[in-house]
Design a protein around this motif. Structure first.
Motif, mmCIF file in Angstrom:
data_model
loop_
_atom_site.group_PDB
_atom_site.id
_atom_site.type_symbol
_atom_site.label_atom_id
_atom_site.label_comp_id
_atom_site.label_asym_id
_atom_site.label_seq_id
_atom_site.Cartn_x
_atom_site.Cartn_y
_atom_site.Cartn_z
ATOM 1 N N SER A 4 0.806 -1.218 0.000
ATOM 2 C CA SER A 4 0.000 0.000 0.000
ATOM 3 C C SER A 4 0.842 1.272 0.000
ATOM 4 N N THR A 5 1.987 1.256 0.684
ATOM 5 C CA THR A 5 2.796 2.482 0.737
ATOM 6 C C THR A 5 3.354 2.830 -0.632
ATOM 7 N N VAL A 6 3.866 1.836 -1.345
ATOM 8 C CA VAL A 6 4.364 2.095 -2.700
ATOM 9 C C VAL A 6 3.225 2.590 -3.587
ATOM 10 N N MET A 7 2.060 1.952 -3.454
ATOM 11 C CA MET A 7 0.915 2.325 -4.281
ATOM 12 C C MET A 7 0.529 3.784 -4.070
ATOM 13 N N MET A 8 0.620 4.271 -2.822
ATOM 14 C CA MET A 8 0.258 5.667 -2.556
ATOM 15 C C MET A 8 1.163 6.641 -3.312
ATOM 16 N N PHE A 9 2.429 6.290 -3.466
ATOM 17 C CA PHE A 9 3.330 7.153 -4.227
ATOM 18 C C PHE A 9 2.932 7.200 -5.694
ATOM 19 N N THR A 10 2.395 6.110 -6.207
ATOM 20 C CA THR A 10 2.000 6.108 -7.622
ATOM 21 C C THR A 10 0.785 6.985 -7.869
ATOM 22 N N ILE A 11 -0.093 7.131 -6.885
ATOM 23 C CA ILE A 11 -1.306 7.916 -7.116
ATOM 24 C C ILE A 11 -1.148 9.381 -6.731
ATOM 25 N N CYS A 12 -0.092 9.699 -5.976
ATOM 26 C CA CYS A 12 0.134 11.091 -5.561
ATOM 27 C C CYS A 12 1.236 11.770 -6.375
ATOM 28 N N ASP A 13 1.818 11.036 -7.315
ATOM 29 C CA ASP A 13 2.902 11.567 -8.141
ATOM 30 C C ASP A 13 4.041 12.123 -7.288
ATOM 31 N N LYS A 14 4.312 11.443 -6.199
ATOM 32 C CA LYS A 14 5.451 11.789 -5.363
ATOM 33 C C LYS A 14 6.645 10.934 -5.773
ATOM 34 N N PRO A 15 7.802 11.546 -5.976
ATOM 35 C CA PRO A 15 8.970 10.742 -6.333
ATOM 36 C C PRO A 15 9.575 10.061 -5.109
ATOM 37 N N LEU A 16 10.156 8.903 -5.313
ATOM 38 C CA LEU A 16 10.971 8.270 -4.274
ATOM 39 C C LEU A 16 12.351 8.914 -4.315
ATOM 40 N N LEU A 17 12.765 9.499 -3.224
ATOM 41 C CA LEU A 17 14.024 10.238 -3.167
ATOM 42 C C LEU A 17 15.118 9.411 -2.492
ATOM 43 N N PRO A 18 16.380 9.638 -2.872
ATOM 44 C CA PRO A 18 17.501 8.968 -2.203
ATOM 45 C C PRO A 18 17.794 9.652 -0.866
ATOM 46 N N LEU A 19 17.056 9.266 0.152
ATOM 47 C CA LEU A 19 17.135 9.942 1.445
ATOM 48 C C LEU A 19 18.194 9.341 2.367
ATOM 49 N N PHE A 20 18.659 8.155 2.029
ATOM 50 C CA PHE A 20 19.642 7.506 2.907
ATOM 51 C C PHE A 20 20.637 6.720 2.074
ATOM 52 N N GLY A 21 21.802 6.517 2.671
ATOM 53 C CA GLY A 21 22.838 5.719 2.033
ATOM 54 C C GLY A 21 23.287 4.601 2.941
ATOM 55 N N ALA A 35 9.908 3.202 -0.080
ATOM 56 C CA ALA A 35 8.646 3.933 -0.013
ATOM 57 C C ALA A 35 8.270 4.251 1.433
ATOM 58 N N ASP A 36 8.512 3.321 2.334
ATOM 59 C CA ASP A 36 8.159 3.529 3.737
ATOM 60 C C ASP A 36 8.955 4.690 4.342
ATOM 61 N N ILE A 37 10.262 4.718 4.103
ATOM 62 C CA ILE A 37 11.097 5.804 4.634
ATOM 63 C C ILE A 37 10.698 7.141 3.999
ATOM 64 N N ASN A 38 10.461 7.140 2.698
ATOM 65 C CA ASN A 38 10.025 8.367 2.034
ATOM 66 C C ASN A 38 8.693 8.853 2.597
ATOM 67 N N TYR A 39 7.763 7.949 2.798
ATOM 68 C CA TYR A 39 6.454 8.323 3.327
ATOM 69 C C TYR A 39 6.586 8.969 4.702
ATOM 70 N N ARG A 40 7.362 8.359 5.566
ATOM 71 C CA ARG A 40 7.541 8.904 6.917
ATOM 72 C C ARG A 40 8.232 10.269 6.859
ATOM 73 N N ALA A 41 9.199 10.395 5.949
ATOM 74 C CA ALA A 41 9.916 11.664 5.833
ATOM 75 C C ALA A 41 9.002 12.775 5.327
ATOM 76 N N TYR A 42 8.146 12.458 4.340
ATOM 77 C CA TYR A 42 7.202 13.459 3.848
ATOM 78 C C TYR A 42 6.230 13.893 4.955
ATOM 79 N N LEU A 43 5.861 12.974 5.834
ATOM 80 C CA LEU A 43 4.980 13.322 6.943
ATOM 81 C C LEU A 43 5.648 14.310 7.898
#
Length: 242
Positions: A108-125, A196-204
């Protein structure tokens, strides 16, 4: 062509990977399927759907059926049917001979990015370099713009024309991953969900800031080290409850 023992071993591996997906809640209930190409044939082994199935979390080897590349059931007990979206698998196997395993799930988390046109960002290494590689290697993640069931050969070919790397985010639908074996296709799905999970939490929390190009470059020469150990870990997670 694989013999009976080899086919049974492949069925067990497909079933185990399905149980991992269910345990990690990358898909739910009866949704999702994993397949593996049967060596030397135009056929696959795939988790079945239908009234007799066990559900993704409890998939057993006898829930895995043989299907040809036209989508016809070749074996399997009564009550097990070919998944409606088997054409995800046939399309990729026909288009890309190097692909040996295909996975389709509905995280579901990945799917939410597809419907909100949010990019997955390289937030961690350093947190997980193997996840970062999905965002930095060329064409690793594709985007499929339609939210439809891939329920015929034409749509299967359409999807396959988009999937150039090892993962595809399907708008309002889910994901498809592929790889040289069952385990790598499954680990790719897990990593995509983690991104997607890390990106979602970061956007929040606020405005996510990608790591620097210099830091990204520092991981460029690293492979997906520890794949075998990671897979053993996920297998252990499902052993206690199955």
């Amino acid at each position: 062509m694989a013999d009976t023992n080899e086919l049974q071993a492949l069925r067990e591996r497909v079933a185990l990977a399905c149980r991992v997906l269910g345990k990690l809640e990358l898909t739910k209930s009866t949704y999702g399927h994993i397949s593996v190409r049967v060596p030397g044939t135009d056929s696959m082994l795939i988790r079945a759907r239908g009234p007799g199935e066990s559900g993704i979390r409890f998939t057993a080897a006898d829930d895995v059926i043989a299907v040809d590349f036209d989508g016809n059931k070749l074996d399997g007990r009564a009550g097990l049917d070919v998944p409606k979206e088997v054409f995800i698998h046939t399309g990729l196997y026909r288009a890309r001979p190097e692909v040996q395993s295909v996975l389709h799930a509905h995280p579901s988390t990945v799917m939410m990015f597809t419907i909100c046109d949010k990019p997955l960002l390289p937030l961690f290494g350093a947190y997980d370099p193997s996840c970062l590689r999905l965002l930095t290697e060329a064409d690793a993640i594709s985007q499929y713009p339609r939210s439809v069931l891939i329920a015929n050969d034409e749509l299967g070919r359409d999807l396959a024309s988009v999937v150039r790397g090892r993962a595809c985010m399907m708008r309002g639908h889910g994901i498809t991953t592929c790889g040289p074996n069952i385990e790598e296709a499954t680990l790719t799905a897990i990593k995509l969900n983690d991104l997607a999970d890390i990106n979602y939490r970061a956007y929040l929390l606020g405005n996510p800031r990608p790591i620097s190009a210099e830091d990204i470059a520092s991981f460029a020469s690293l492979g997906d080290g520890g794949t075998d150990a990671a897979w053993r870990y996920y297998c252990r997670l499902v052993e206690e409850a199955f």
